[in-house]
Design a protein around this motif. Structure first.
Motif, short mmCIF file in Angstrom:
data_model
loop_
_atom_site.label_atom_id
_atom_site.label_comp_id
_atom_site.label_asym_id
_atom_site.label_seq_id
_atom_site.Cartn_x
_atom_site.Cartn_y
_atom_site.Cartn_z
N SER A 71 0.87 -1.17 0.00
CA SER A 71 0.00 0.00 0.00
C SER A 71 0.91 1.22 0.00
CB SER A 71 -0.89 0.02 1.24
OG SER A 71 -1.73 -1.10 1.28
N PHE A 87 1.21 5.64 -0.20
CA PHE A 87 0.52 6.87 0.12
C PHE A 87 1.44 8.06 -0.14
CE2 PHE A 87 -2.62 4.49 2.62
CZ PHE A 87 -1.88 3.39 3.04
N SER A 111 3.29 0.91 3.39
CA SER A 111 2.86 0.18 4.58
C SER A 111 3.41 -1.23 4.55
CB SER A 111 1.34 0.13 4.70
OG SER A 111 0.80 -0.63 3.66
N GLY A 112 3.65 -1.77 5.75
CA GLY A 112 4.20 -3.10 5.87
C GLY A 112 3.15 -4.12 6.25
N PHE A 129 8.26 5.74 6.16
CA PHE A 129 8.26 7.07 5.55
C PHE A 129 9.55 7.34 4.80
CE2 PHE A 129 4.63 9.45 7.31
CZ PHE A 129 4.14 8.50 8.19
N ALA A 177 2.83 -5.88 8.89
CA ALA A 177 2.43 -5.88 10.30
C ALA A 177 1.67 -4.61 10.66
CB ALA A 177 3.65 -6.03 11.20
N GLY A 178 1.20 -3.89 9.67
CA GLY A 178 0.44 -2.68 9.95
C GLY A 178 1.30 -1.48 10.25
N GLN A 179 2.57 -1.55 9.95
CA GLN A 179 3.46 -0.42 10.16
C GLN A 179 3.63 0.36 8.87
OE1 GLN A 179 7.03 -1.25 12.33
NE2 GLN A 179 6.11 -2.99 13.38
N PHE A 180 4.04 1.61 9.03
CA PHE A 180 4.22 2.52 7.91
C PHE A 180 5.67 2.96 7.85
CE2 PHE A 180 -0.24 3.29 6.76
CZ PHE A 180 -0.90 2.79 7.87
#
Lengths: 112, 115
Positions: A32, A34, A94-95, A102, A97-100
């Motif tokens: 994902s 952004f 995004s990773g 930057f 494990a729900g991490q982002f």
């Protein structure tokens, strides 16, 4: 592992000319992606997000980005810069494990 | 207006003092995050919580602790502040933690200066 590289720390354009902010990503699976914008002394605001449905993503304020899997890129563009576009822009992946993750940001200057 | 509220907006803190940065969201998001932003380094993850009752360490967790007693609140505590913790701190939330293209929503930040 996921990572993001923003290829330019500073971009300067004249008002009314096109904007290109470059972002390359690394991901071990379909990511994902952004783009966020940050105006001075403000929080980050979502510009657009990539979904697998379309490779060309349209966002707010006339911005759009194209997902190119073969080039692992997600560059942000706008046909005509406005003075109000001057800000810091962040590309984010995004990773699993729900991490982002930057990028380090691109500062956009718009010259009148 | 729905969103994330951070407090205080700014703070000057003496080294060695304890400080808690507050973060509250009213969007019922499962995941919450704390980032610090430093010039030239972008945003770095300090701690995160995928759901109430659970927390995890991010990229730069040392010197910080968090708790997630309920869905809405995610305070960040500096037990004994040091000058290297001078930064702008952002709290963020996400409804599904990045999966299925769920984006981050950010607060307006807390500017912390440790002297």
């Amino acid at each position: 592992a996921q990572s993001v590289t923003q290829l330019d720390s500073h971009v300067s354009v004249s008002e009314g000319t096109p904007v290109l902010l470059r972002c390359n990503y690394s991901s071990s699976y379909s990511p994902s992606l952004f783009w966020y914008v940050q105006h001075p002394n403000k929080g980050l605001q979502l510009l657009l997000k990539y979904t697998s449905a379309a490779t060309l993503v349209k966002g707010i304020n006339g911005f759009e980005a194209e997902f190119k899997k073969s080039e692992t890129s997600f560059h942000l563009t706008k046909p005509s810069a406005h003075m109000s576009d001057a800000a810091e822009y962040f590309c984010v992946v995004s990773g699993s494990a729900g991490q982002f993750y930057f990028g380090t940001g691109t500062s956009l200057t718009v010259i009148p | 207006i729905a969103g994330i509220t951070q407090a205080p907006t700014s703070q000057i803190l003496a080294a060695g003092r304890r400080m808690t940065l507050r973060c509250t969201q009213d969007m019922r998001h499962n995941a919450m995050y704390w980032y610090r932003q430093d010039l030239g380094l972008g945003l770095r993850l300090i701690h995160y919580s995928n759901t109430a009752g659970t927390t995890g360490k991010g990229e730069v967790p040392d010197g910080y602790s968090v708790s997630r007693a309920n869905t809405d609140d995610f305070p960040l505590t500096l037990a004994s502040a040091v000058p290297s913790q001078t930064s702008v701190y952002f709290c963020a939330s996400s409804s599904t933690g990045g999966a299925w293209n769920s984006p981050l929503h950010f607060g307006n930040g807390t500017r912390l200066t440790v002297t």
